[in-house]
Enzyme design. Structure first.
Site, short mmCIF file in Angstrom:
data_model
loop_
_atom_site.label_atom_id
_atom_site.label_comp_id
_atom_site.label_asym_id
_atom_site.label_seq_id
_atom_site.Cartn_x
_atom_site.Cartn_y
_atom_site.Cartn_z
N THR A 308 3.54 7.51 23.36
CA THR A 308 3.53 6.34 24.48
C THR A 308 3.71 5.60 24.12
OG1 THR A 308 1.91 7.05 25.42
CG2 THR A 308 3.36 8.67 25.68
N GLU A 323 7.65 -1.36 11.18
CA GLU A 323 6.89 -2.32 11.71
C GLU A 323 6.07 -1.54 10.05
OE1 GLU A 323 3.09 -3.58 14.04
OE2 GLU A 323 5.03 -3.41 15.18
N VAL A 325 6.72 0.24 7.55
CA VAL A 325 7.40 -0.28 6.25
C VAL A 325 7.34 -1.40 5.99
CG1 VAL A 325 9.59 -0.31 4.95
CG2 VAL A 325 9.36 1.47 6.76
N SER A 326 7.26 -2.65 7.01
CA SER A 326 7.69 -3.56 6.89
C SER A 326 5.61 -3.73 6.17
CB SER A 326 7.24 -4.97 7.76
OG SER A 326 6.54 -4.73 9.33
N LYS A 329 3.32 0.76 4.77
CA LYS A 329 2.44 2.14 4.67
C LYS A 329 2.82 3.26 4.96
CE LYS A 329 -0.66 -0.85 7.90
NZ LYS A 329 -1.48 -0.99 9.42
N ASP A 342 4.51 12.36 25.19
CA ASP A 342 3.37 12.73 24.96
C ASP A 342 2.43 14.20 24.32
OD1 ASP A 342 0.89 14.12 25.75
OD2 ASP A 342 0.93 14.69 27.78
N ALA A 343 2.17 14.03 23.40
CA ALA A 343 1.75 14.77 22.30
C ALA A 343 1.21 16.45 22.74
CB ALA A 343 0.38 14.40 21.34
#
Length: 367
Positions: A308, A323, A325-326, A329, A342-343
């Site tokens: 979340t 982000e 990728v930048s 990672k 929510d997982a």
């Protein structure tokens, strides 16, 4: 003049747009009446919003599990530039899956979904905080210690809408101290992963419990390393503190926890992998630890984030896949997805729709 002004407004507002591509996917929702849950979930890809992201996550998990080096000609040719790999060997090289889960999930019923993928060797590296270790141990040692219920004054500790028995800390600390005393022996320097492996392994020696309900137990049985860079931030950390205080009071040397060796371990898991996938539930230390390890190999090949967190505050938990990728990672050009949810709602469904069917169809891969 009025008409000219109106025409100018029309030109400004009704700017011609590009033609809708022929392969564009139309928005279509599920037929609810008479449909089974799987049928409804199968339509999520075309519902829009986070339902579409969930549908993408299902497809990405399936792609991650199905990948074999023998089927990826480009990757196989690249690998053969560095080492000899026979066609038979390439057939058995599959994705190394990193699973990260924040601590609250292992206290909740999501633990059972995490246990499933660990029991059946569908993930290969696990990262969780100190609270995740505590939660799994508590629910194994005393399943009645965590219950559902809204908070009322005098009910004791709670976590969201979960009640945690006040004696929960004592249950975990007592067990952890016993394990630590056995682990230390002559070796006073231990990694967090070695401590966690012992905590999982020795559950089999406890009477009156179902050790097979534990994530840590199955990770120890299946040699799945569990990295816990924040192991001291929880009840196991308190057990380490108490053990050391007792040892030093008797003039004995204290236990030392070697974090750096585990950093080497998780990084090596990534750098030696031919192909990697990340399934990260929540954020914080588990997300960064896994992403940073995959940075060491120029990024993961499959990435599924569920959480979340929002990006407006610059937090790692809220960072989007682009982000990552930048930073290197996640590999550019790969399909990465973040499901903003929510997982506890999403991950059991994801296991049921992607992991469990693959296991059922390919049991020979998971002896």
């Amino acid at each position: 003049m009025a008409q000219a002004g109106f025409d100018g407004a029309v030109e400004a507002v009704l700017v011609p747009s590009n033609e809708v591509p022929e392969d564009a996917v139309r928005v279509v929702g599920p037929r609810v009446i008479g449909s089974k849950l799987d049928d409804i979930l199968a339509t999520y890809h075309t519902v829009g919003y986070q339902a579409t992201n969930y549908g993408i996550a299902v497809e990405e998990v399936k792609a991650m599990l199905q990948w074999r080096l023998s089927d990826d000609v480009k990757a196989l040719n690249t690998q053969r530039q560095h080492a000899e790999i026979s066609d038979e060997e390439a057939l058995h090289v599959r994705t190394k899956v990193f699973l990260g889960a924040c601590s609250s999930l292992l206290l909740s019923g999501v633990r059972e979904s995490i246990r499933f993928v660990c029991e059946h060797k569908m993930v290969h590296v696990v990262v969780t905080p100190g609270g995740g270790i505590d939660g799994d141990l508590l629910r194994t040692l005393d399943p009645s210690a965590v219950t559902i219920g809204q908070y009322n004054a005098g009910d004791g500790p709670r976590q969201g809408n979960l009640r945690v028995a006040e004696y929960g800390r004592d249950v975990v600390v007592r067990y952890a101290k016993k394990c630590l005393q056995k682990l230390i022996g002559d070796n006073l320097v231990q990694t967090p992963s070695a401590i966690v492996r012992t905590l999982g392994k020795l559950l089999a020696e406890e009477s009156g419990i179902d050790c097979k309900s534990s994530v840590l137990y199955w990770c120890s049985v299946n040699n799945i390393p569990v990295y816990c860079p924040s192991i001291v931030d929880g009840w196991v950390g308190e057990a380490i503190f108490e053990v050391n205080e007792e040892r030093m009071a008797k003039g004995e040397p204290a236990l030392r926890v070697d974090l750096i060796e585990d950093v080497k371990g998780v990084n090596t898991e990534a750098t030696t992998a031919k192909h990697t996938g990340m399934v990260i539930l929540g954020g914080g230390v588990v997300k960064h630890h896994i992403c940073n390890a995959n940075l060491m190999r120029n990024g993961a090949d499959h990435s599924i984030f569920i959480g979340t967190g929002q990006e407006f505050d610059g937090s790692d938990a809220g960072a989007r896949p682009d982000e990552a990728v930048s930073w290197g990672k996640i590999r550019p050009g790969t399909k990465a997805v973040k499901v903003y949810a929510d997982a506890s709602l999403v991950f059991p469904l994801l296991v049921g729709q992607a992991f469990a069917p693959f296991y059922a169809e390919n049991k020979g891969l998971f002896p």
